[in-house]
Design a protein around this motif. Structure first.
Motif, mmCIF file in Angstrom:
data_model
loop_
_atom_site.group_PDB
_atom_site.id
_atom_site.type_symbol
_atom_site.label_atom_id
_atom_site.label_comp_id
_atom_site.label_asym_id
_atom_site.label_seq_id
_atom_site.Cartn_x
_atom_site.Cartn_y
_atom_site.Cartn_z
ATOM 1 N N THR A 147 -0.602 14.142 -15.502
ATOM 2 C CA THR A 147 0.519 13.202 -15.592
ATOM 3 C C THR A 147 1.496 13.390 -14.437
ATOM 4 N N LEU A 148 1.913 12.262 -13.874
ATOM 5 C CA LEU A 148 2.862 12.234 -12.766
ATOM 6 C C LEU A 148 4.248 11.911 -13.320
ATOM 7 N N LEU A 149 5.236 12.688 -12.908
ATOM 8 C CA LEU A 149 6.618 12.500 -13.352
ATOM 9 C C LEU A 149 7.482 12.152 -12.145
ATOM 10 N N TYR A 150 8.381 11.187 -12.331
ATOM 11 C CA TYR A 150 9.145 10.689 -11.179
ATOM 12 C C TYR A 150 10.567 10.347 -11.582
ATOM 13 N N ASN A 151 11.529 10.959 -10.890
ATOM 14 C CA ASN A 151 12.935 10.605 -11.014
ATOM 15 C C ASN A 151 13.286 9.764 -9.795
ATOM 16 N N SER A 152 13.416 8.455 -9.985
ATOM 17 C CA SER A 152 13.590 7.561 -8.828
ATOM 18 C C SER A 152 14.970 7.716 -8.193
ATOM 19 N N ALA A 153 15.984 8.122 -8.977
ATOM 20 C CA ALA A 153 17.313 8.315 -8.403
ATOM 21 C C ALA A 153 17.326 9.502 -7.449
ATOM 22 N N GLN A 161 -7.124 16.006 -9.408
ATOM 23 C CA GLN A 161 -7.827 15.177 -8.438
ATOM 24 C C GLN A 161 -7.436 13.699 -8.518
ATOM 25 N N ALA A 162 -7.402 13.135 -9.739
ATOM 26 C CA ALA A 162 -7.104 11.706 -9.871
ATOM 27 C C ALA A 162 -5.692 11.398 -9.401
ATOM 28 N N VAL A 163 -4.731 12.242 -9.774
ATOM 29 C CA VAL A 163 -3.344 12.015 -9.367
ATOM 30 C C VAL A 163 -3.225 12.126 -7.859
ATOM 31 N N MET A 164 -3.869 13.134 -7.278
ATOM 32 C CA MET A 164 -3.814 13.299 -5.826
ATOM 33 C C MET A 164 -4.438 12.111 -5.106
ATOM 34 N N GLU A 165 -5.500 11.575 -5.694
ATOM 35 C CA GLU A 165 -6.185 10.451 -5.060
ATOM 36 C C GLU A 165 -5.262 9.236 -4.946
ATOM 37 N N VAL A 166 -4.524 8.933 -5.996
ATOM 38 C CA VAL A 166 -3.662 7.753 -5.933
ATOM 39 C C VAL A 166 -2.420 7.986 -5.070
ATOM 40 N N LEU A 167 -2.140 9.252 -4.764
ATOM 41 C CA LEU A 167 -1.005 9.556 -3.895
ATOM 42 C C LEU A 167 -1.406 9.737 -2.439
ATOM 43 N N GLU A 171 0.839 -1.198 0.000
ATOM 44 C CA GLU A 171 0.000 0.000 0.000
ATOM 45 C C GLU A 171 0.876 1.251 0.000
ATOM 46 N N GLN A 172 0.502 2.203 -0.878
ATOM 47 C CA GLN A 172 1.281 3.417 -1.022
ATOM 48 C C GLN A 172 1.086 4.323 0.198
ATOM 49 N N ALA A 173 2.208 4.669 0.835
ATOM 50 C CA ALA A 173 2.122 5.642 1.923
ATOM 51 C C ALA A 173 1.756 6.992 1.334
ATOM 52 N N ALA A 174 0.888 7.728 2.026
ATOM 53 C CA ALA A 174 0.433 9.027 1.524
ATOM 54 C C ALA A 174 1.629 9.948 1.303
ATOM 55 N N ILE A 175 1.655 10.581 0.149
ATOM 56 C CA ILE A 175 2.716 11.521 -0.206
ATOM 57 C C ILE A 175 2.278 12.935 0.179
ATOM 58 N N VAL A 176 3.097 13.610 0.951
ATOM 59 C CA VAL A 176 2.799 15.003 1.304
ATOM 60 C C VAL A 176 3.326 15.894 0.196
ATOM 61 N N LEU A 177 2.402 16.475 -0.551
ATOM 62 C CA LEU A 177 2.754 17.313 -1.693
ATOM 63 C C LEU A 177 2.886 18.770 -1.294
ATOM 64 N N LYS A 178 3.779 19.448 -1.957
ATOM 65 C CA LYS A 178 3.907 20.890 -1.803
ATOM 66 C C LYS A 178 3.548 21.556 -3.126
ATOM 67 N N SER A 179 3.105 22.783 -3.037
ATOM 68 C CA SER A 179 2.806 23.559 -4.234
ATOM 69 C C SER A 179 3.753 24.744 -4.310
ATOM 70 N N ARG A 180 4.105 25.127 -5.533
ATOM 71 C CA ARG A 180 4.955 26.306 -5.731
ATOM 72 C C ARG A 180 4.200 27.600 -5.400
ATOM 73 N N GLN A 204 12.218 13.472 -1.779
ATOM 74 C CA GLN A 204 12.450 12.237 -1.007
ATOM 75 C C GLN A 204 11.218 11.336 -1.020
ATOM 76 N N ALA A 205 10.558 11.302 -2.160
ATOM 77 C CA ALA A 205 9.338 10.495 -2.311
ATOM 78 C C ALA A 205 9.700 9.099 -2.810
ATOM 79 N N LYS A 206 9.056 8.103 -2.260
ATOM 80 C CA LYS A 206 9.257 6.734 -2.708
ATOM 81 C C LYS A 206 7.925 6.162 -3.152
ATOM 82 N N ILE A 207 7.836 5.798 -4.436
ATOM 83 C CA ILE A 207 6.601 5.222 -4.959
ATOM 84 C C ILE A 207 6.923 3.968 -5.757
ATOM 85 N N ASP A 208 5.905 3.161 -5.986
ATOM 86 C CA ASP A 208 5.967 2.014 -6.897
ATOM 87 C C ASP A 208 5.313 2.477 -8.197
ATOM 88 N N PRO A 209 6.105 2.860 -9.205
ATOM 89 C CA PRO A 209 5.522 3.467 -10.410
ATOM 90 C C PRO A 209 4.483 2.594 -11.106
#
Length: 427
Positions: A376-382, A412-418, A142-151, A186-191
């Motif tokens: 669309t969600l973009l992720y640099n895993s390194a 909304q959809a992206v936030m929901e899965v995060l 189960e994906q741990a909730a990601i705390v998002l910040k906005s610019r 420092q986000a960790k997700i299962d893409p």
């Protein structure tokens, strides 16, 4: 090789699971939407036979050369900031992702699904089919909730919109697309798990799972940027958004309100005019026309106003040049195009990168189809940097608070899965 598939949804899931173990994969899914211009329902390009990675300067030229050396299927993406190669523009906003400006690859294996027919194009199709069938279901944690910040804080965004409207009042621009980034460090997700959930929560006709090395693009885009079918070019800009209703009667009323809303009609027709102008650079004289104006199309969370603009391609013009002549797409820039792009570099607080760019393919007959990278969600895993943008069209009649709410609706959809919209914090 045509193969018999009994359980298509399960096969697609296993195929994507197997594909995701490679360094490069492009999964394009129409999710059953009826599209008169679609060549397939699902395409999966797997593994690298050849590739091109380019930065601004000679990216389109490098892709042209790559295409000549790889006349079969190729898939990849164009970053929004390639605008700086096409026009006298620049980008100095921070970039947390550090993706290249252009990346395309010729795949080792290709799977094409159309209706009930599945085709594997590979030097070893039987082995590919066997490896896919051997896949065992992965139990995703189960994906741990990601705390998002906005610019932007809400008030900062509203103040910025008011500032943009002052430029509109002065006649600097007529309409623009103003975007904000939501991000997590420092986000960790299962893409793969995130994409699977996103595609279930928000199935759209230009959904994408794109991976190269440790970088991921997980998209639920509803919008086509540009397609080529024979000698015909097709662009389908989206401008106009309304939230879905909670019941059939309310939903239908909202559709009618969108269809007749002055602000939404205004922004749509301005972008249609811009797209018509862009297409004239590649069109045979007198062939640019609007096939559909103000069409209302319904998706999981929103209704969208979509128009269709087409033309006949000039004889001798390459597919890559036709893309360059129209890039970036008018729905993500504004009008006048160059002025709007210059202004947004001043008001936005992060580099768009792949967001507002395009993902898609070129086929052996030299047709192509490219989406618009939105939702669309973009992720640099390194770097463990997670990012997505949301934007809205700003016109003279725009209500700044409603535009902010529209950004949240699109996210909304992206936030929901995060982990839910309540996780959004401002800087």
């Amino acid at each position: 090789m045509i193969i018999p598939v009994q359980d298509l949804p399960l096969f697609k899931k296993k195929a994507l699971q197997w594909a995701s173990s490679f360094d490069a994969v492009c999964y394009l899914d129409s999710n059953g939407f009826n599209d008169p211009y679609g060549k397939f329902d699902t395409l999966i390009a797997i593994g690298v036979k050849d590739e091109v990675t380019a930065r601004i300067g000679s990216a389109f030229g490098q892709l042209e050369a790559f295409r000549q050396n790889n006349p079969g299927w190729i898939t990849g993406f164009f970053g929004y900031d390639l605008k700086n190669e096409i026009e006298q523009l620049s980008s100095a906003n921070p970039d947390g992702l550090e993706f290249p400006d252009l990346y395309f690859f010729a795949p080792l294996h290709l799977i094409i699904i159309k209706g009930s027919q599945t085709e594997i194009i590979s030097d070893e199709p039987e082995q590919v089919f066997g490896l896919i069938n051997q896949q065992q279901p992965i139990i995703h944690q189960e994906q741990a909730a990601i705390v998002l910040k906005s610019r932007f804080s809400r008030q900062e965004y509203i103040d910025a919109v008011k500032g943009i409207q002052e430029h509109i009042n002065r006649g600097d621009i007529y309409v623009t697309n103003f975007c904000q980034e939501f991000f997590a460090e420092q986000a960790k997700i299962d893409p793969l798990a995130i994409f699977t959930q996103l595609n279930a929560v928000s199935p759209n006709p230009f959904s994408t799972f794109f991976k190269w090395k440790g970088n991921y693009i997980l998209g639920a885009s509803p919008e086509r940027f540009l397609a080529k079918r024979g000698t015909k070019l097709i662009s389908q800009p989206i401008k106009g958004t309304a939230k879905r209703g909670t019941d059939t009667q309310t939903d239908e009323l909202i559709k009618q309100q969108l269809r007749n809303h002055p602000k939404e009609l205004q922004e749509n027709v301005m972008i249609v005019d811009l797209v018509r102008n862009d297409l004239t650079r590649s069109a045979q004289q007198g062939t640019v026309k609007t096939e559909e104006l103000f069409g209302i199309h319904s998706f999981q969370y929103v209704h969208q106003m979509i128009s269709t603009v087409v033309c006949e391609l000039q004889e001798g013009l390459s597919a890559i040049q036709a893309i360059k002549n129209t890039f970036p797409m008018g729905s993500m820039t504004g009008a006048p195009k160059i002025s709007a792009m210059q202004l947004m570099e001043q008001y936005e607080r992060s580099k768009r990168g792949v967001y507002s760019g395009a993902i898609g393919y070129l086929s052996p007959d030299n047709d192509f189809d490219l989406n618009v990278v939105i939702r669309t969600l973009l992720y640099n895993s390194a770097k463990r940097y997670l990012s997505f943008h949301a934007g809205s069209a700003i016109t003279y009649h725009a209500d700044p608070e409603k535009e902010y709410e529209e950004c949240l609706l699109k996210a909304q959809a992206v936030m929901e899965v995060l982990g839910g919209t309540e996780q959004v914090d401002s800087l």
